[in-house]
Design a protein around this motif. Structure first.
Motif, PDB file in Angstrom:
ATOM      1  N   GLN A   1      -8.813   9.048   9.267  1.00 27.07           N
ATOM      2  CA  GLN A   1      -9.521   8.767   8.021  1.00 27.07           C
ATOM      3  C   GLN A   1      -8.562   8.233   6.957  1.00 27.07           C
ATOM      4  OE1 GLN A   1     -11.649  12.132   6.477  1.00 27.07           O
ATOM      5  NE2 GLN A   1     -12.682  10.962   4.878  1.00 27.07           N
ATOM      6  N   ARG A   2      -7.377   8.838   6.881  1.00 30.11           N
ATOM      7  CA  ARG A   2      -6.385   8.386   5.901  1.00 30.11           C
ATOM      8  C   ARG A   2      -5.968   6.954   6.161  1.00 30.11           C
ATOM      9  NH1 ARG A   2      -0.551   8.511   5.974  1.00 30.11           N
ATOM     10  NH2 ARG A   2       0.264   8.299   3.837  1.00 30.11           N
ATOM     11  N   TYR A   3      -5.706   6.618   7.415  1.00 29.33           N
ATOM     12  CA  TYR A   3      -5.240   5.270   7.721  1.00 29.33           C
ATOM     13  C   TYR A   3      -6.350   4.231   7.617  1.00 29.33           C
ATOM     14  CZ  TYR A   3      -0.450   6.460   8.762  1.00 29.33           C
ATOM     15  OH  TYR A   3       0.871   6.852   8.641  1.00 29.33           O
ATOM     16  N   VAL A   4      -7.577   4.624   7.846  1.00 29.11           N
ATOM     17  CA  VAL A   4      -8.699   3.715   7.600  1.00 29.11           C
ATOM     18  C   VAL A   4      -8.729   3.333   6.130  1.00 29.11           C
ATOM     19  CG1 VAL A   4     -11.221   3.573   7.473  1.00 29.11           C
ATOM     20  CG2 VAL A   4     -10.114   4.412   9.556  1.00 29.11           C
TER      21      VAL A   4
ATOM     22  N   VAL B   1       0.848  -1.190   0.000  1.00 30.74           N
ATOM     23  CA  VAL B   1       0.000   0.000   0.000  1.00 30.74           C
ATOM     24  C   VAL B   1       0.882   1.236   0.000  1.00 30.74           C
ATOM     25  CG1 VAL B   1      -1.678   1.328   1.327  1.00 30.74           C
ATOM     26  CG2 VAL B   1      -1.907  -1.158   1.154  1.00 30.74           C
ATOM     27  N   LYS B   2       0.603   2.139  -0.922  1.00 34.31           N
ATOM     28  CA  LYS B   2       1.400   3.357  -1.019  1.00 34.31           C
ATOM     29  C   LYS B   2       1.203   4.209   0.225  1.00 34.31           C
ATOM     30  CE  LYS B   2       2.136   7.465  -3.888  1.00 34.31           C
ATOM     31  NZ  LYS B   2       1.748   8.176  -5.138  1.00 34.31           N
ATOM     32  N   GLY B   3       2.329   4.525   0.864  1.00 32.04           N
ATOM     33  CA  GLY B   3       2.264   5.327   2.071  1.00 32.04           C
ATOM     34  C   GLY B   3       2.523   6.797   1.850  1.00 32.04           C
ATOM     35  N   GLY B   4       3.191   7.109   0.738  1.00 33.99           N
ATOM     36  CA  GLY B   4       3.495   8.505   0.459  1.00 33.99           C
ATOM     37  C   GLY B   4       4.581   8.622  -0.586  1.00 33.99           C
ATOM     38  N   VAL B   5       5.173   9.798  -0.657  1.00 31.43           N
ATOM     39  CA  VAL B   5       6.212  10.088  -1.641  1.00 31.43           C
ATOM     40  C   VAL B   5       7.387  10.741  -0.920  1.00 31.43           C
ATOM     41  CG1 VAL B   5       6.787  11.303  -3.777  1.00 31.43           C
ATOM     42  CG2 VAL B   5       4.462  10.428  -3.430  1.00 31.43           C
ATOM     43  N   THR B   6       8.583  10.235  -1.170  1.00 31.43           N
ATOM     44  CA  THR B   6       9.767  10.863  -0.584  1.00 31.43           C
ATOM     45  C   THR B   6      10.058  12.180  -1.300  1.00 31.43           C
ATOM     46  OG1 THR B   6      11.278   9.740  -2.101  1.00 31.43           O
ATOM     47  CG2 THR B   6      10.754   8.610  -0.040  1.00 31.43           C
TER      48      THR B   6
ATOM     49  N   ASP C   1       0.609  -4.724   9.765  1.00 25.52           N
ATOM     50  CA  ASP C   1       1.128  -4.226  11.040  1.00 25.52           C
ATOM     51  C   ASP C   1       1.876  -2.913  10.854  1.00 25.52           C
ATOM     52  OD1 ASP C   1       0.086  -6.327  12.457  1.00 25.52           O
ATOM     53  OD2 ASP C   1       1.970  -7.470  12.538  1.00 25.52           O
ATOM     54  N   ALA C   2       2.591  -2.774   9.733  1.00 31.43           N
ATOM     55  CA  ALA C   2       3.324  -1.533   9.479  1.00 31.43           C
ATOM     56  C   ALA C   2       2.360  -0.356   9.328  1.00 31.43           C
ATOM     57  CB  ALA C   2       4.181  -1.686   8.223  1.00 31.43           C
ATOM     58  N   ILE C   3       1.202  -0.606   8.719  1.00 34.74           N
ATOM     59  CA  ILE C   3       0.195   0.457   8.596  1.00 34.74           C
ATOM     60  C   ILE C   3      -0.333   0.831   9.978  1.00 34.74           C
ATOM     61  CG2 ILE C   3      -2.014   1.123   7.578  1.00 34.74           C
ATOM     62  CD1 ILE C   3      -1.485  -0.873   5.344  1.00 34.74           C
ATOM     63  N   GLU C   4      -0.627  -0.168  10.787  1.00 30.20           N
ATOM     64  CA  GLU C   4      -1.124   0.094  12.144  1.00 30.20           C
ATOM     65  C   GLU C   4      -0.090   0.872  12.956  1.00 30.20           C
ATOM     66  OE1 GLU C   4      -4.025  -0.311  13.210  1.00 30.20           O
ATOM     67  OE2 GLU C   4      -4.994  -2.121  12.442  1.00 30.20           O
ATOM     68  N   GLU C   5       1.169   0.485  12.815  1.00 26.11           N
ATOM     69  CA  GLU C   5       2.223   1.190  13.545  1.00 26.11           C
ATOM     70  C   GLU C   5       2.352   2.632  13.046  1.00 26.11           C
ATOM     71  OE1 GLU C   5       5.641  -1.210  12.929  1.00 26.11           O
ATOM     72  OE2 GLU C   5       4.886  -2.882  14.158  1.00 26.11           O
ATOM     73  N   GLY C   6       2.224   2.807  11.724  1.00 25.87           N
ATOM     74  CA  GLY C   6       2.276   4.155  11.167  1.00 25.87           C
ATOM     75  C   GLY C   6       1.146   5.020  11.680  1.00 25.87           C
TER      76      GLY C   6
END
Length: 213
Positions: A117-120, A63-68, A94-99
């Motif tokens: 809302q974003r993480y949902v 899942v795309k988390g963002g852009v460096t 788990d990485a998404i939950e931790e983020g």
């Protein structure tokens, strides 16, 4: 000794493979270990083949988390190196939950609703990808994994039971020491130093009881 799955000493081993009815004691435990090894050798290649097929036909969820941010690397005497902006991804749920937990902990109160809302949405994306990924698993892969796991548990239980076994006769003491000392490519009982000391103590006790008169 396969210590990663070996049960706690003196715990009654749970062994799922049948042993010939005319065997008992140490001979039966050795037969059970051999049966467990045979099951591993039967199912492990099946699991490996199906897993390889699966890896070639399905992409793991990400899942795309963002852009460096774009950056420049500057070194003395070297041309400036431009690093473009790149996408970065979450590779586990788990990485998404931790983020999410980290972002919420660091955010101001007025920003938390938007972050939530974003993480949902990210988690929903992950779940959809994971469902699609799992739907492509080859038929029989889950069963093969279960059988390999079951066989490894039985293998470890038989090893633990052999280490803890207290010989009842001189013949069994000899059998135990000989089996523990086997060497070669097809030897599947490999006790560690502590296990060997347990075996030697148990064999010595049997020899003292039945052989020193």
């Amino acid at each position: 000794m396969r210590t990663n799955t070996t049960p706690t000493r003196k715990q009654a081993p749970v062994i799922n493979f049948a042993c010939p009815s005319n065997q008992s004691g140490l001979t039966a435990l050795i037969a059970r270990l051999s049966a467990a090894v045979a099951e591993v050798e039967k199912w492990a290649p099946v699991e490996d083949r199906l897993s390889l097929e699966f890896s070639k036909t399905a992409d793991k969820p990400k899942v795309k988390g963002g852009v460096t941010k774009a950056q420049q690397l500057i070194s003395d005497g070297e041309p400036v190196l431009d690093l473009p902006a790149t996408d970065w991804f979450f590779h586990t749920r788990d990485a998404i939950e931790e983020g999410r937990a980290k972002a919420l902990a660091e955010a101001a109160a007025e920003d938390r609703a938007a972050i939530e809302q974003r993480y949902v949405a990210l988690l929903a994306d992950w779940d959809a990808q994971e469902a699609a990924y799992n739907s492509k698993k080859p038929r029989g892969l889950a069963h093969a994994k279960r059988m390999v796991s079951k066989a490894h548990r039985a293998w470890s239980a038989a090893e633990a039971a052999i280490v803890d076994y207290e010989p009842q006769t001189l013949a069994e003491a000899h059998e135990l020491l000989a089996y523990a000392g086997l060497d070669g490519k097809r030897v599947f009982f490999t006790p560690g130093e502590t296990d060997l000391k347990t075996i030697m103590r148990n064999a010595a006790a049997a020899i003292a009881l039945h052989g020193l008169n």
